[in-house]
Design a protein around this motif. Structure first.
Motif, PDB file in Angstrom:
ATOM      1  N   SER A 119      15.232  80.481  10.467  1.00 29.83           N
ATOM      2  CA  SER A 119      14.810  80.136  11.821  1.00 29.83           C
ATOM      3  C   SER A 119      15.431  78.823  12.263  1.00 29.83           C
ATOM      4  CB  SER A 119      13.276  80.015  11.876  1.00 29.83           C
ATOM      5  OG  SER A 119      12.838  78.942  11.045  1.00 29.83           O
ATOM      6  N   GLY A 120      15.254  78.556  13.546  1.00 34.73           N
ATOM      7  CA  GLY A 120      15.532  77.250  14.122  1.00 34.73           C
ATOM      8  C   GLY A 120      16.922  76.710  13.902  1.00 34.73           C
ATOM      9  N   ALA A 121      16.966  75.439  13.482  1.00 34.70           N
ATOM     10  CA  ALA A 121      18.227  74.701  13.387  1.00 34.70           C
ATOM     11  C   ALA A 121      19.210  75.361  12.437  1.00 34.70           C
ATOM     12  CB  ALA A 121      17.956  73.267  12.946  1.00 34.70           C
ATOM     13  N   GLU A 122      18.703  75.994  11.363  1.00 37.03           N
ATOM     14  CA  GLU A 122      19.607  76.642  10.412  1.00 37.03           C
ATOM     15  C   GLU A 122      20.445  77.715  11.104  1.00 37.03           C
ATOM     16  OE1 GLU A 122      19.485  79.405   6.369  1.00 37.03           O
ATOM     17  OE2 GLU A 122      17.618  78.726   7.287  1.00 37.03           O
ATOM     18  N   GLU A 167      24.464  77.728  11.885  1.00 39.78           N
ATOM     19  CA  GLU A 167      25.318  78.808  11.394  1.00 39.78           C
ATOM     20  C   GLU A 167      26.127  79.426  12.524  1.00 39.78           C
ATOM     21  OE1 GLU A 167      24.267  83.205  10.170  1.00 39.78           O
ATOM     22  OE2 GLU A 167      23.944  81.897   8.430  1.00 39.78           O
ATOM     23  N   ARG A 168      25.491  79.651  13.659  1.00 39.22           N
ATOM     24  CA  ARG A 168      26.219  80.263  14.780  1.00 39.22           C
ATOM     25  C   ARG A 168      27.339  79.362  15.272  1.00 39.22           C
ATOM     26  NH1 ARG A 168      20.600  81.806  16.976  1.00 39.22           N
ATOM     27  NH2 ARG A 168      20.262  83.845  16.029  1.00 39.22           N
ATOM     28  N   LEU A 169      27.081  78.050  15.299  1.00 38.09           N
ATOM     29  CA  LEU A 169      28.143  77.120  15.696  1.00 38.09           C
ATOM     30  C   LEU A 169      29.324  77.198  14.736  1.00 38.09           C
ATOM     31  CD1 LEU A 169      26.005  73.991  16.679  1.00 38.09           C
ATOM     32  CD2 LEU A 169      27.340  75.417  18.232  1.00 38.09           C
ATOM     33  N   MET A 170      29.029  77.250  13.435  1.00 38.99           N
ATOM     34  CA  MET A 170      30.091  77.332  12.438  1.00 38.99           C
ATOM     35  C   MET A 170      30.862  78.641  12.578  1.00 38.99           C
ATOM     36  SD  MET A 170      29.886  77.350   8.282  1.00 38.99           S
ATOM     37  CE  MET A 170      29.686  79.132   8.245  1.00 38.99           C
ATOM     38  N   LEU A 171      30.141  79.763  12.749  1.00 41.93           N
ATOM     39  CA  LEU A 171      30.795  81.058  12.886  1.00 41.93           C
ATOM     40  C   LEU A 171      31.680  81.097  14.132  1.00 41.93           C
ATOM     41  CD1 LEU A 171      27.861  83.451  11.916  1.00 41.93           C
ATOM     42  CD2 LEU A 171      29.908  82.964  10.572  1.00 41.93           C
ATOM     43  N   GLU A 172      31.223  80.479  15.208  1.00 42.53           N
ATOM     44  CA  GLU A 172      32.024  80.479  16.427  1.00 42.53           C
ATOM     45  C   GLU A 172      33.296  79.652  16.247  1.00 42.53           C
ATOM     46  OE1 GLU A 172      33.738  81.211  19.869  1.00 42.53           O
ATOM     47  OE2 GLU A 172      32.055  82.315  18.994  1.00 42.53           O
ATOM     48  N   ARG A 173      33.216  78.555  15.500  1.00 43.18           N
ATOM     49  CA  ARG A 173      34.429  77.771  15.223  1.00 43.18           C
ATOM     50  C   ARG A 173      35.433  78.590  14.419  1.00 43.18           C
ATOM     51  NH1 ARG A 173      32.236  71.710  13.552  1.00 43.18           N
ATOM     52  NH2 ARG A 173      31.061  71.304  15.463  1.00 43.18           N
ATOM     53  N   ILE A 174      34.944  79.305  13.401  1.00 40.89           N
ATOM     54  CA  ILE A 174      35.836  80.134  12.587  1.00 40.89           C
ATOM     55  C   ILE A 174      36.418  81.268  13.428  1.00 40.89           C
ATOM     56  CG2 ILE A 174      35.926  81.717  10.617  1.00 40.89           C
ATOM     57  CD1 ILE A 174      33.766  79.963   9.292  1.00 40.89           C
ATOM     58  N   ALA A 175      35.544  81.939  14.208  1.00 43.18           N
ATOM     59  CA  ALA A 175      36.017  83.034  15.052  1.00 43.18           C
ATOM     60  C   ALA A 175      37.048  82.535  16.061  1.00 43.18           C
ATOM     61  CB  ALA A 175      34.830  83.692  15.763  1.00 43.18           C
ATOM     62  N   GLY A 176      36.875  81.308  16.546  1.00 43.58           N
ATOM     63  CA  GLY A 176      37.846  80.752  17.482  1.00 43.58           C
ATOM     64  C   GLY A 176      39.234  80.632  16.869  1.00 43.58           C
ATOM     65  N   VAL A 177      39.289  80.269  15.585  1.00 40.16           N
ATOM     66  CA  VAL A 177      40.581  80.213  14.895  1.00 40.16           C
ATOM     67  C   VAL A 177      41.161  81.616  14.773  1.00 40.16           C
ATOM     68  CG1 VAL A 177      41.721  79.679  12.704  1.00 40.16           C
ATOM     69  CG2 VAL A 177      40.035  78.098  13.644  1.00 40.16           C
ATOM     70  N   TYR A 187       4.648  67.680  17.271  1.00 37.97           N
ATOM     71  CA  TYR A 187       5.301  68.959  17.587  1.00 37.97           C
ATOM     72  C   TYR A 187       6.791  68.748  17.873  1.00 37.97           C
ATOM     73  CZ  TYR A 187       6.743  72.986  20.372  1.00 37.97           C
ATOM     74  OH  TYR A 187       7.429  74.062  20.855  1.00 37.97           O
ATOM     75  N   ALA A 188       7.102  67.755  18.694  1.00 36.23           N
ATOM     76  CA  ALA A 188       8.509  67.485  19.029  1.00 36.23           C
ATOM     77  C   ALA A 188       9.312  67.159  17.776  1.00 36.23           C
ATOM     78  CB  ALA A 188       8.585  66.337  20.029  1.00 36.23           C
ATOM     79  N   ASP A 189       8.690  66.417  16.854  1.00 36.09           N
ATOM     80  CA  ASP A 189       9.370  66.071  15.611  1.00 36.09           C
ATOM     81  C   ASP A 189       9.652  67.320  14.783  1.00 36.09           C
ATOM     82  OD1 ASP A 189      10.373  63.969  13.873  1.00 36.09           O
ATOM     83  OD2 ASP A 189       8.747  64.532  12.531  1.00 36.09           O
ATOM     84  N   LYS A 190       8.657  68.225  14.701  1.00 40.26           N
ATOM     85  CA  LYS A 190       8.864  69.465  13.946  1.00 40.26           C
ATOM     86  C   LYS A 190       9.917  70.357  14.594  1.00 40.26           C
ATOM     87  CE  LYS A 190       4.354  69.912  11.681  1.00 40.26           C
ATOM     88  NZ  LYS A 190       3.129  70.756  11.543  1.00 40.26           N
ATOM     89  N   ARG A 191      10.047  70.272  15.892  1.00 37.08           N
ATOM     90  CA  ARG A 191      11.053  71.089  16.589  1.00 37.08           C
ATOM     91  C   ARG A 191      12.457  70.524  16.434  1.00 37.08           C
ATOM     92  NH1 ARG A 191      12.222  74.845  18.240  1.00 37.08           N
ATOM     93  NH2 ARG A 191      12.127  75.143  20.485  1.00 37.08           N
ATOM     94  N   GLY A 192      12.563  69.338  15.829  1.00 33.15           N
ATOM     95  CA  GLY A 192      13.882  68.725  15.681  1.00 33.15           C
ATOM     96  C   GLY A 192      14.395  68.119  16.963  1.00 33.15           C
ATOM     97  N   ALA A 193      13.490  67.816  17.896  1.00 37.21           N
ATOM     98  CA  ALA A 193      13.904  67.236  19.172  1.00 37.21           C
ATOM     99  C   ALA A 193      14.428  65.823  18.960  1.00 37.21           C
ATOM    100  CB  ALA A 193      12.725  67.220  20.146  1.00 37.21           C
ATOM    101  N   SER A 194      15.538  65.499  19.593  1.00 35.59           N
ATOM    102  CA  SER A 194      16.034  64.129  19.531  1.00 35.59           C
ATOM    103  C   SER A 194      15.402  63.278  20.626  1.00 35.59           C
ATOM    104  CB  SER A 194      17.554  64.099  19.645  1.00 35.59           C
ATOM    105  OG  SER A 194      17.964  64.725  20.843  1.00 35.59           O
TER     106      SER A 194
END
Length: 479
Positions: free
Chosen positions: A22-25, A29-39, A412-419
């Motif tokens: 879930s969440g940030a993981e 992962e999607r960001l990493m996959l999109e970088r690879i797919a872009g190459v 709650y904001a801290d658990k959500r990983g909000a900056s």
């Protein structure tokens, strides 16, 4: 009085080897996959999606275990009583697709694929029954130039994902070279028992060294736990030939005129020469200990190894190791059409690569949304308009809807990983202002604050701006 029947409720549990995520993981992962797919796309590869299920006979003899419906794969029968299996990789479906659409496809056919695969195997630490792969393959593409391009693209993809040039090494070998070696030492390459034992022993060279491999090539070896592994029962002369091959720098010297071995070694040298000319040679190494899927591959094989040190589960310092692999498989599509189709591909181990990037802090963890605190129920429309304004600028934002007080909302904001959190209480509203609290900057600054008075005075990571300027202030802090 009648006794009430006990309600039978299912136990909340998940199957072994199938992770919840879930969440940030997932965002990372999607960001990493999109970088690879872009190459991959930059090299002219187009995406292909195939179904999760294939007919079991289409998966063929390349099942992870033996070829029966439920060994290595998850299978079921449809209403026509035909066996279907969840795909265990992305290459077998590609072979079926190419065979089915052969006349309509451009040649070469270049595709990449991202998807979930399933393995009906025993799960363990870091070993799942369900995981993600991202592959790229070129079909109707003969060696050696297609192989060199795939390796070059593989290196570029790892770099785009966040791997430093100095941290990756492509280790390169060949099925044809191994066939030649077996011929030279007098082992029939078609003798699955003996040939397989020899190759598995060679595969352990990095871990066991020459002495350990020599035992496995001979009578056998007992490991530190007391478990005994039966050896290949080779003669001393044969063991010496294998070890000299493993330690040698020039593969061609090992074959004494053997055609398969000589041609395989020459093919590898052409690949290395091309990569060297294009500036990738310093990241490629000929390595006869790379023994990959030799029932599957027909020519060059390779793996990408990360060379930086990490601490394993036993506290030992080791190199991180493999995060992907690939090779040439000219015979896979022939199962359907009866003719070889020269093909080569690579596959990134997504979970392994994410773990590696996390250990090197090479890939930033994705931030959660900006959280707008809901401190006055009558002002909920205002809070939602503020969230809409942020989303209009491409910022993920949400209004807290849990009905709790300020402390709970901050947790709650801290658990959500909000900056960032946005605060508009009664004081801010009356003054036409908005308070923006930078949670990460506040955590860092708080380490240098010695007293409550200093905290109250400085309010680290916090600023108050006019309500009309809060969107610009948020985007500036995020940038």
């Amino acid at each position: 009085m009648a006794k009430k029947n006990k309600v039978q409720r299912p136990k909340a549990r998940k199957p072994r080897g199938f992770p919840d995520r879930s969440g940030a993981e997932l965002v990372t992962e999607r960001l990493m996959l999109e970088r690879i797919a872009g190459v991959y796309r930059s090299y002219g590869f187009a995406e292909l999606q195939t179904p999760a299920f294939e007919y079991t006979d289409a998966l063929g003899k390349f099942l992870p275990d033996v070829d029966r419906p439920n060994a290595g794969v998850f299978s079921l029968q449809d209403d026509d009583e035909q066996w279907l299996s969840l795909r265990y990789d992305l290459t077998a479906p590609l072979a079926r697709y190419v065979a089915e659409n052969m006349d309509a496809l451009p040649r070469p056919y270049r595709r990449y694929a991202v998807g979930t695969v399933w393995r009906n195997e025993k799960p363990g630490p870091g070993r799942f029954r369900e995981f993600t792969q991202i592959d790229a393959d070129a079909c109707f593409a003969p060696a050696p130039h297609a192989d060199a391009e795939i390796i070059m693209m593989f290196i570029d993809a790892l770099k785009a994902a966040g791997v430093e040039d100095s941290d990756v090494e492509i280790r390169l070998s060949s099925r044809r070279v191994m066939t030649g070696l077996l011929d030279v030492i007098g082992v029939d390459p078609e003798d699955q028992a003996t040939a397989g034992t020899v190759l598995r022993a060679m595969d352990k060279y990095d871990r066991l060294g020459a002495d350990g491999v020599a035992l496995l090539l001979g009578e056998g070896r007992k490991d530190d736990s007391g478990d005994y592994t039966e050896g290949a029962k080779l003669e001393a002369r044969q063991i010496d030939q294998v070890l000299r091959f493993m330690e040698g720098s020039d593969m061609a010297d090992a074959f004494a005129g053997n055609q398969a071995g000589t041609e395989g070694a020459e093919e590898l040298q052409k690949i290395v020469s091309t990569l060297t000319e294009l500036g990738y040679g310093n990241r490629v190494k000929l390595d006869p200990s790379v023994i990959r899927g030799l029932d599957y591959y027909t020519g060059p094989v390779f793996e990408a190894a990360l060379t930086f040190d990490v601490e394993n589960e036993k506290g030992q310092v080791v190199q991180f190791g493999s995060v992907g692999s690939g090779g040439r498989y000219d015979g896979l599509i022939a199962r359907f059409k009866g003719q070889d189709v020269p093909s080569v591909g690579c596959s990134v181990g997504v979970s392994r690569l994410l773990t590696a990037l996390a250990s090197k802090a090479a890939f930033e963890e994705a931030d959660g949304p900006v959280v707008i605190l809901a401190l006055e129920e009558a002002e909920m429309p205002r809070y939602h308009r503020m969230a809409q304004a942020l989303r209009g600028e491409g910022v993920a934002a949400e209004v807290y809807l849990g009905g709790a007080g300020m402390k709970a909302q901050m947790r709650y904001a801290d658990k959500r990983g909000a900056s960032l959190v946005v605060i508009v209480g009664e004081d801010e509203r009356k003054a036409g202002q908005v308070t923006i609290k930078d949670l990460r900057a506040g955590k860092e600054a708080s380490q240098n604050i010695d007293s409550r008075e200093q905290w109250t005075e400085e309010r680290p990571g916090q600023e108050t701006v006019g309500e009309g300027n809060f969107v610009e202030a948020v985007t500036t802090r995020l940038a």
